[in-house]
Design a protein around this motif. Structure first.
Motif, short mmCIF file in Angstrom:
data_model
loop_
_atom_site.label_atom_id
_atom_site.label_comp_id
_atom_site.label_asym_id
_atom_site.label_seq_id
_atom_site.Cartn_x
_atom_site.Cartn_y
_atom_site.Cartn_z
N GLU A 1 -2.90 -32.14 -9.70
CA GLU A 1 -3.71 -33.15 -8.92
C GLU A 1 -4.34 -32.12 -7.90
O GLU A 1 -4.02 -31.39 -7.22
CB GLU A 1 -2.82 -33.96 -8.20
CG GLU A 1 -3.57 -34.90 -7.19
CD GLU A 1 -2.53 -35.53 -6.23
OE1 GLU A 1 -3.11 -36.74 -5.81
OE2 GLU A 1 -1.47 -35.24 -6.14
N GLN A 2 -5.86 -32.47 -7.98
CA GLN A 2 -6.80 -31.77 -7.04
C GLN A 2 -6.89 -32.55 -5.63
O GLN A 2 -7.31 -33.76 -5.76
CB GLN A 2 -7.93 -31.25 -7.62
CG GLN A 2 -7.86 -30.41 -8.70
CD GLN A 2 -9.38 -30.14 -9.31
OE1 GLN A 2 -10.16 -30.89 -9.13
NE2 GLN A 2 -9.45 -29.05 -10.07
N LYS A 3 -6.42 -32.07 -4.45
CA LYS A 3 -6.63 -32.69 -3.47
C LYS A 3 -7.38 -31.77 -2.18
O LYS A 3 -6.59 -30.85 -1.92
CB LYS A 3 -5.25 -33.35 -2.79
CG LYS A 3 -5.42 -34.37 -1.82
CD LYS A 3 -3.98 -35.05 -1.68
CE LYS A 3 -3.92 -36.23 -0.73
NZ LYS A 3 -2.81 -36.56 -0.44
N THR A 4 -8.31 -31.92 -1.89
CA THR A 4 -9.07 -30.93 -0.93
C THR A 4 -8.92 -31.37 0.33
O THR A 4 -8.93 -32.58 0.68
CB THR A 4 -10.57 -30.78 -1.40
OG1 THR A 4 -11.27 -31.86 -1.54
CG2 THR A 4 -10.56 -30.25 -2.90
N THR A 5 -9.20 -30.35 1.38
CA THR A 5 -9.13 -30.68 2.73
C THR A 5 -10.17 -29.62 3.27
O THR A 5 -10.29 -28.74 2.81
CB THR A 5 -7.84 -30.81 3.35
OG1 THR A 5 -7.84 -31.10 4.60
CG2 THR A 5 -7.02 -29.38 3.15
N LYS A 6 -10.54 -30.06 4.88
CA LYS A 6 -11.20 -29.03 5.45
C LYS A 6 -9.95 -28.30 6.24
O LYS A 6 -8.86 -28.70 6.22
CB LYS A 6 -12.04 -29.48 6.32
CG LYS A 6 -13.42 -30.03 5.71
CD LYS A 6 -14.20 -30.82 6.80
CE LYS A 6 -15.43 -31.33 6.43
NZ LYS A 6 -16.26 -31.99 7.26
N ILE A 7 -10.23 -27.05 6.91
CA ILE A 7 -9.37 -26.41 7.48
C ILE A 7 -9.76 -26.24 8.92
O ILE A 7 -10.92 -25.97 9.34
CB ILE A 7 -9.15 -24.74 7.13
CG1 ILE A 7 -8.76 -24.75 5.42
CG2 ILE A 7 -8.17 -23.98 7.87
CD1 ILE A 7 -8.93 -23.42 4.96
N ALA B 1 -4.34 -28.15 7.70
CA ALA B 1 -5.12 -29.03 7.04
C ALA B 1 -5.49 -30.31 7.75
O ALA B 1 -4.70 -31.05 8.42
CB ALA B 1 -4.15 -29.49 5.68
N LYS B 2 -6.88 -30.49 7.80
CA LYS B 2 -7.33 -31.67 8.44
C LYS B 2 -6.92 -33.23 8.28
O LYS B 2 -6.73 -33.70 8.93
CB LYS B 2 -8.81 -31.42 8.71
CG LYS B 2 -9.52 -30.20 9.47
CD LYS B 2 -10.25 -30.87 10.47
CE LYS B 2 -10.99 -29.68 11.20
NZ LYS B 2 -11.94 -29.83 11.98
N LYS B 3 -6.69 -32.98 6.94
CA LYS B 3 -6.50 -34.46 6.24
C LYS B 3 -5.14 -34.80 6.69
O LYS B 3 -4.74 -36.02 7.04
CB LYS B 3 -6.51 -34.31 4.77
CG LYS B 3 -8.01 -34.77 4.28
CD LYS B 3 -7.94 -35.04 2.67
CE LYS B 3 -9.24 -35.34 2.31
NZ LYS B 3 -9.34 -35.26 0.81
N THR B 4 -4.07 -33.88 6.32
CA THR B 4 -2.50 -34.26 6.71
C THR B 4 -2.13 -33.80 8.09
O THR B 4 -1.12 -34.28 8.52
CB THR B 4 -1.90 -33.47 5.69
OG1 THR B 4 -1.86 -32.11 5.61
CG2 THR B 4 -2.26 -33.95 4.17
N GLY B 5 -2.83 -32.62 8.61
CA GLY B 5 -2.30 -32.04 9.90
C GLY B 5 -1.20 -31.17 9.70
O GLY B 5 -0.67 -30.67 10.58
N ASP B 6 -0.82 -30.80 8.48
CA ASP B 6 0.26 -29.82 8.14
C ASP B 6 -0.26 -28.48 8.44
O ASP B 6 -1.62 -28.15 8.29
CB ASP B 6 0.67 -29.94 6.82
CG ASP B 6 1.26 -31.21 6.56
OD1 ASP B 6 1.73 -31.88 7.45
OD2 ASP B 6 1.24 -31.49 5.38
N GLU B 7 0.56 -27.55 8.50
CA GLU B 7 0.16 -26.01 8.94
C GLU B 7 0.17 -25.69 7.63
O GLU B 7 1.00 -25.92 6.59
CB GLU B 7 1.48 -25.29 9.52
CG GLU B 7 1.06 -24.62 10.63
CD GLU B 7 2.31 -23.84 11.38
OE1 GLU B 7 3.05 -22.72 11.14
OE2 GLU B 7 2.47 -24.51 12.44
N ILE B 8 -0.66 -24.61 7.37
CA ILE B 8 -1.08 -23.95 6.20
C ILE B 8 -0.57 -22.56 6.14
O ILE B 8 -0.40 -21.86 7.10
CB ILE B 8 -2.78 -23.79 6.01
CG1 ILE B 8 -3.24 -24.98 5.91
CG2 ILE B 8 -2.87 -22.83 4.89
CD1 ILE B 8 -4.93 -24.93 5.82
#
Length: 107
Positions: free
Chosen positions: A77-83, A100-107
């Motif tokens: 599954e491709q799910k993209t986000t801004k950083i 990750a701007k969509k989820t707020g998770d740390e990369i």
């Protein structure tokens, strides 16, 4: 540039649109990146003293960093986000972390 070597990205425009790959190299001055198995070009190399054989080789060429987005989905599954960036307090010091701007998770 917010992308780093080793990040998994999805190509969002160009002839390789939709392909997913890992960043092999980041060219900061040119704002370009080299992604594994994306934008593969054929190079003809003449025989020389260094390379006795020469021949036809395929390798990845650089693409503009604006043509890719960070991938947070699974391989299927491709799910993209801004950083984005966020300052986190670690032992009394503020440390800058990528999120990750969509989820707020740390990369």
């Amino acid at each position: 540039m917010k992308l780093k070597k080793g990040d998994r990205v999805v190509v969002i425009s160009g002839k390789d649109k939709g392909k997913t790959g890992v960043i092999k190299e980041v060219l900061h001055k040119e704002n370009k990146i080299i992604v594994e198995d994306v934008n593969v070009r054929t190079f003809h190399v003449k025989p020389s003293q260094k390379d006795q054989e020469g021949g036809i080789f395929k390798r990845e060429a650089a693409i503009d960093a604006s043509n890719v987005m960070y991938d947070i989905g699974s391989k299927k599954e491709q799910k993209t986000t801004k950083i984005g960036y966020k300052y986190v307090d670690v032992r009394g010091k503020k440390v800058k972390k990528r999120i990750a701007k969509k989820t707020g998770d740390e990369i």
